[in-house]
Design an enzyme around this catalytic site. Structure first.
Site, PDB file in Angstrom:
ATOM      1  N   HIS A  30      56.361  76.773  67.701  1.00 15.84           N
ATOM      2  CA  HIS A  30      55.629  76.476  66.460  1.00 15.84           C
ATOM      3  C   HIS A  30      56.523  76.918  65.300  1.00 15.84           C
ATOM      4  CE1 HIS A  30      52.353  77.511  69.350  1.00 15.84           C
ATOM      5  NE2 HIS A  30      51.588  76.672  68.694  1.00 15.84           N
ATOM      6  N   ASP A  73      56.490  80.562  64.794  1.00 17.88           N
ATOM      7  CA  ASP A  73      57.072  81.427  65.831  1.00 17.88           C
ATOM      8  C   ASP A  73      58.513  81.746  65.461  1.00 17.88           C
ATOM      9  OD1 ASP A  73      54.804  80.775  67.326  1.00 17.88           O
ATOM     10  OD2 ASP A  73      55.857  79.238  68.496  1.00 17.88           O
TER      11      ASP A  73
HETATM   12  C1  XLS Z   1      46.469  77.053  72.889  1.00 16.62           C
HETATM   13  C2  XLS Z   1      47.436  75.991  73.054  1.00 16.62           C
HETATM   14  C3  XLS Z   1      48.705  76.154  72.253  1.00 16.62           C
HETATM   15  C4  XLS Z   1      49.458  74.855  72.174  1.00 16.62           C
HETATM   16  C5  XLS Z   1      50.489  74.811  71.098  1.00 16.62           C
HETATM   17  O1  XLS Z   1      45.525  77.201  73.637  1.00 16.62           O
HETATM   18  O2  XLS Z   1      47.728  75.850  74.415  1.00 16.62           O
HETATM   19  O3  XLS Z   1      49.502  77.159  72.788  1.00 16.62           O
HETATM   20  O4  XLS Z   1      50.057  74.550  73.383  1.00 16.62           O
HETATM   21  O5  XLS Z   1      49.943  74.954  69.840  1.00 16.62           O
END
Ligand code: XLS
Ligand code: NI
Ligand code: NI
Length: 436
Positions: A101, A104
């Site tokens: 993200h 991140d």
């Molecule tokens: C959360 C989601 C998240 C997505 C990415 O439950 O799995 O991690 O994969 O935003």
């Protein structure tokens, strides 16, 4: 500088006889399975948010991991240390891809402009590390759920001002993904849902979400991003009801708003089970509509009702998933992203290795098993045989639209009761277990 001194060299493949927990017993990257190597089939990715940024915090206590990269003279310095650690981890683990993200990789700044600038600075550094290590970006995404401004949603927010904040983030996350050669761009509807219909206009919110996706498609065209857009279904958490509930709901949404040509699905095992489906159910639903794009590889806990995001260790379940994937032709741009985190008490960086190695070995075993099941042929042939009546005579005529209720009623009147065969579930489960 090394962040993982306990791992001297890349994790080796030692074969099923090995008793070394820091070696692969089944994942042999270059081994051919059918027409492709294991690494080409599985396309593993490390999730930056869990593996690099996870802190172990839960609703009852704060951060507990003491990662050696989790400090620096400034937030940007810390971000750079984290990035360096990420590429060392990918290299030592032998995984080709990562996913991230925007937030991140780069910290939120004091202003919108500074946040954009932070991301661009970090993306330039990531690009350099990709070139040096050969590692690749499976997908990028934007964190539209963590910041306070997104409490009431991002694209589905009652306030268009917040929608614009989300637009800013997605524009730059998409451009970052393009810059890094990312093969996909993911939308997971973090807070795109509601807590109570007493304060929610569901119709409007879904229309806003569709508008947002169309804007992303338009922007991709404008900047020349040809990667695959993916939507990741999840039924609940963080909101009580998420709009992207499951595969079937998302497919209906894409069709309703004329987006089906532009999106595929990123199916996460634990999200499917939260929706009261099996992992293979949501994969099969996506594959049937031609939109199985990518996978967030993890698993839940049958005794817990939330998204525990555990590393996949269940060979039986992953074999059923790989059967669906192989039958659908395998990944094109997608891959297996370990959207999974170690337990709070697994404090050491070494635990990150055990977790990923076992997840990779689990999927390697699942791939081998699924391939062998298809080669064996008994399971797929049994299923094909069940429907054989639809390929000829009456069945073919019905499907071709040549029959009516009247014609069928006339046809059946002088016939005997149909023969009712066994479904043979236990036999099929037995065959499946031959290969696990
Ligand atoms: C959360 C989601 C998240 C997505 C990415 O439950 O799995 O991690 O994969 O935003
Ligand atoms: Ni996910
Ligand atoms: Ni999840």
């Amino acid at each position: 500088m090394t962040y993982f001194p306990e791992i001297a060299a890349p994790i080796p493949y030692e074969g099923p006889e090995s008793d070394n927990p820091l070696a692969f017993r089944y994942y042999d990257a270059d081994q051919m399975v059918g027409g492709k190597t294991m690494s080409q089939h599985l396309r593993f990715a490390v999730a930056y948010w869990h593996t690099m940024k996870g802190t172990g915090q839960d609703p009852f206590g704060g951060p507990v991991y003491q990662r050696p990269w989790n400090h620096g003279s400034s937030p940007m310095d810390q971000a750079e240390n984290t990035l360096n650690a990420a590429f060392e981890f990918l290299t030592k683990l032998g995984v080709d891809f990562y996913c991230f993200h925007d937030r991140d990789m780069a910290p939120e700044g004091d202003t919108f402009a500074q946040s954009v600038d932070n991301l661009q600075t970090m993306v330039a550094k990531a690009k350099k590390l990709q070139q040096e290590t050969g590692k690749k970006l499976l997908w990028g995404t934007a964190n539209l759920f963590g910041h306070r401004r997104y409490i009431h949603g991002a694209a589905t927010n009652p306030d268009p001002h917040v929608f614009a904040c989300a637009a800013l983030q997605v524009k730059h996350a998409l451009e970052a993904t393009l810059e890094l050669g990312g093969e996909n761009y993911v939308f997971w509807g973090g807070r795109e849902g509601y807590e109570t219909l007493l304060n929610t206009d569901l119709k409007r919110e879904r229309e806003q979400l569709a508008r947002f996706f169309h804007m992303a498609v338009d922007h991709a065209k404008k900047i020349g991003f040809s990667g695959q857009f993916l939507i990741e279904p999840k039924p609940k958490e963080p909101t009580k009801h998420q709009y992207d509930f499951d595969s079937a709901t998302v497919i209906g949404f894409l069709r309703e708003f004329d987006l089906l040509d532009h999106f595929k699905l990123n199916i996460e095992a634990n999200h499917a089970t939260l929706a009261a489906h099996s992992f293979e159910h949501d994969l099969t639903t996506a594959a049937a509509a031609g939109v199985l794009g990518s996978i967030d590889a993890n698993m839940g806990d049958l005794l817990l009702g939330w998204d525990t995001d555990q590393f996949p260790t269940d060979v039986n379940s992953m074999t059923r998933a790989m059967l669906v994937l192989l039958a659908s032709g395998g990944f094109t741009s997608g891959g297996l992203n370990f959207d999974a985190h170690v337990r709070r008490a697994s404090l050491d960086t070494l635990d990150l290795f055990y977790a990923h190695i076992d997840g990779m070995d689990t999927f390697a075993r699942a791939l081998l098993a699924a391939h062998a099941i298809i080669e064996d042929g008994r399971i797929p042939e049994f299923t094909a045989q069940r429907y054989a009546g639809w390929d000829k005579d009456l069945g073919a005529s019905i499907l071709a639209g040549k029959e009516s209720l009247d014609s069928l009623a006339t046809w059946i009147l002088d016939k005997d009761e149909p023969q009712v065969p066994s479904g043979r579930q236990e036999y099929l489960e037995r065959i499946l277990n031959f290969f696990i």
